[in-house]
Scaffold this motif. Structure first.
Motif, short mmCIF file in Angstrom:
data_model
loop_
_atom_site.label_atom_id
_atom_site.label_comp_id
_atom_site.label_asym_id
_atom_site.label_seq_id
_atom_site.Cartn_x
_atom_site.Cartn_y
_atom_site.Cartn_z
N ALA A 82 0.86 -1.44 -0.10
CA ALA A 82 0.09 -0.10 0.11
C ALA A 82 0.91 1.25 0.03
O ALA A 82 0.41 2.17 -0.46
CB ALA A 82 -0.89 -0.10 1.33
N MET A 85 1.92 2.15 -3.47
CA MET A 85 0.69 2.30 -4.30
C MET A 85 0.33 3.73 -3.98
O MET A 85 -0.15 4.35 -5.12
CB MET A 85 -0.56 1.25 -3.82
N LEU A 86 0.20 4.09 -2.88
CA LEU A 86 -0.14 5.68 -2.43
C LEU A 86 0.98 6.46 -3.02
O LEU A 86 0.70 7.41 -3.66
CB LEU A 86 -0.16 5.64 -1.02
N LYS A 87 2.33 6.13 -3.12
CA LYS A 87 3.26 7.06 -3.86
C LYS A 87 3.24 7.03 -5.27
O LYS A 87 2.98 8.27 -5.91
CB LYS A 87 4.68 6.34 -3.59
N ASN A 89 0.05 6.42 -7.05
CA ASN A 89 -1.13 6.69 -7.56
C ASN A 89 -1.79 7.98 -6.74
O ASN A 89 -2.52 8.89 -7.39
CB ASN A 89 -2.21 5.53 -7.16
N TYR A 90 -1.32 8.34 -5.43
CA TYR A 90 -1.78 9.50 -4.73
C TYR A 90 -0.89 10.70 -4.60
O TYR A 90 -1.10 11.78 -5.06
CB TYR A 90 -2.15 8.75 -3.33
N PRO A 137 -5.84 -2.16 -2.19
CA PRO A 137 -4.90 -0.74 -2.04
C PRO A 137 -5.07 -0.19 -3.28
O PRO A 137 -5.05 1.04 -3.16
CB PRO A 137 -3.48 -1.31 -1.90
N TYR A 138 -5.03 -0.66 -4.38
CA TYR A 138 -5.45 0.23 -5.75
C TYR A 138 -6.42 0.89 -5.72
O TYR A 138 -6.54 2.19 -5.88
CB TYR A 138 -5.29 -0.91 -6.63
N TYR A 140 -8.19 1.90 -2.73
CA TYR A 140 -7.97 2.99 -1.73
C TYR A 140 -7.28 4.10 -2.50
O TYR A 140 -7.42 5.27 -2.08
CB TYR A 140 -7.46 2.26 -0.62
N SER A 141 -6.19 3.79 -3.15
CA SER A 141 -5.40 4.89 -3.66
C SER A 141 -6.09 5.84 -4.50
O SER A 141 -6.02 7.26 -4.46
CB SER A 141 -4.19 4.50 -4.48
N LYS A 142 -7.03 5.27 -5.46
CA LYS A 142 -7.88 6.10 -5.96
C LYS A 142 -8.83 6.84 -5.33
O LYS A 142 -9.37 8.10 -5.69
CB LYS A 142 -8.63 5.11 -7.23
#
Length: 316
Positions: A82, A85-87, A89-90, A137-138, A140-142
């Motif tokens: 996660a 993923m946040l790095k 996508n977010y 997690p994907y 969640y990032s979106k």
């Protein structure tokens, strides 16, 4: 100049193709090429330049960017890291938003229907984002980026977040396990003469009768071009699906018909740990997009699958 992040990816490369067909080639692609064959997606495209994603914010200061089309993301729904993923996508998306807000640049970005979770709150854009529960997690990032945007007072002059539903079509071979069911089914037929589908674990869904809103990637590209050309529109989130549902059984039947080959399907147990991350039903409410003037018809599933199978058979 048009900046397209993820331009060598599945959706991004189809958007570039649509621009090229209109004679638009002033396109700056930002992406991160790897050991997959996704470089082939832009090898035959007409672009102005390519830069590595990690160098983007240093180099765009030198460019006269008029529109940002942000398709770049880690789209692996099975990714468990996660933090990364946040790095990807977010954090990256927030920086692009701030750049467009500061420079007064139109901003079009890829959201995802995965933010709707199990669909218990429906599939309309005006749902309460604080109530939905992402399944991985994907998603969640979106969702986190959509939530962050909703709080921003400083915005680009016009922006659209496009919530893509189940996309299929040319240019996705590099995605591996994350490629569409249409892609995997075609290759299963080619190799084994049959297609395997997950069994249903819910009494209200027969095996293979799980439903999806499948949308052809060419339709995605048309919608992005619609927002690009539209001088003004109400900024916000827009669903991007066909507005229709089809079962996986119907999808596979269309692939067998286009192949063509006798229909053979096998239903297999869903892998352990996937059940709580699996959507049994998705359907985009497309009214909001229609109200701002989008009237183009979406590709019928059988037609889209027929074109896609023809494309896959042309590959060597």
């Amino acid at each position: 100049m048009i900046l397209i992040t993820g331009g060598s990816g599945f959706i991004g490369s189809n958007i570039i193709e649509a621009f090229n067909k209109e004679g638009i080639c002033d396109i700056l692609v930002a992406d991160q090429l790897d050991s997959t064959n996704k470089w082939k997606n832009i090898a035959n495209k007409n672009i102005a330049d390519y830069i590595d994603k990690d160098s983007l914010f240093k180099k765009i200061k030198e460019e006269n960017i008029q529109v940002v089309i942000h398709m770049g993301a880690c789209t692996n729904t099975m990714e468990s890291d996660a933090k990364q993923m946040l790095k990807d996508n977010y954090d990256f998306s927030k920086n692009l938003w701030k750049y467009c807000a500061e420079k007064k640049i139109k901003f079009i970005y890829a959201s995802s229907a995965s933010i709707y979770g199990d669909g218990s709150f429906g599939f309309t854009e005006n749902i309460n984002l604080n109530k939905v529960t992402p399944l991985n997690p994907y998603a969640y990032s979106k969702l986190l980026f959509d939530r962050w945007i909703a709080k921003q007072k400083t915005t680009p002059p016009y922006w659209a977040g496009l919530r893509f539903f189940n996309v299929y079509g040319p240019g996705e071979s590099h995605k591996g396990p994350m490629a569409s069911m249409a892609f995997h089914a075609y290759h299963q037929i080619q190799q084994e003469g049959k297609v395997r589908l997950f069994k249903s674990n819910r009494i209200n869904y027969q095996h293979g009768e799980q439903q999806r809103d499948f949308i052809y990637v060419k339709d995605i590209a048309n919608i992005v071009l619609f927002f690009y050309h539209k001088a003004s529109f109400p900024s916000g989130i827009y669903n991007v699906g066909s507005g229709q549902t089809h079962t996986f059984n119907e999808l596979i039947q269309a692939i067998f018909s286009a192949y063509p080959a006798p229909i053979q399907m096998e239903y297999i147990d869903m892998p352990e740990g996937l059940e709580d991350k699996y959507q049994y039903y998705t359907k985009a409410d497309m009214n909001k997009l229609k109200t701002i003037g989008y009237s183009r018809k979406f590709t019928d599933l059988k037609q889209g699958i027929s074109e896609y199978v023809h494309y896959l058979r042309s590959l060597k």
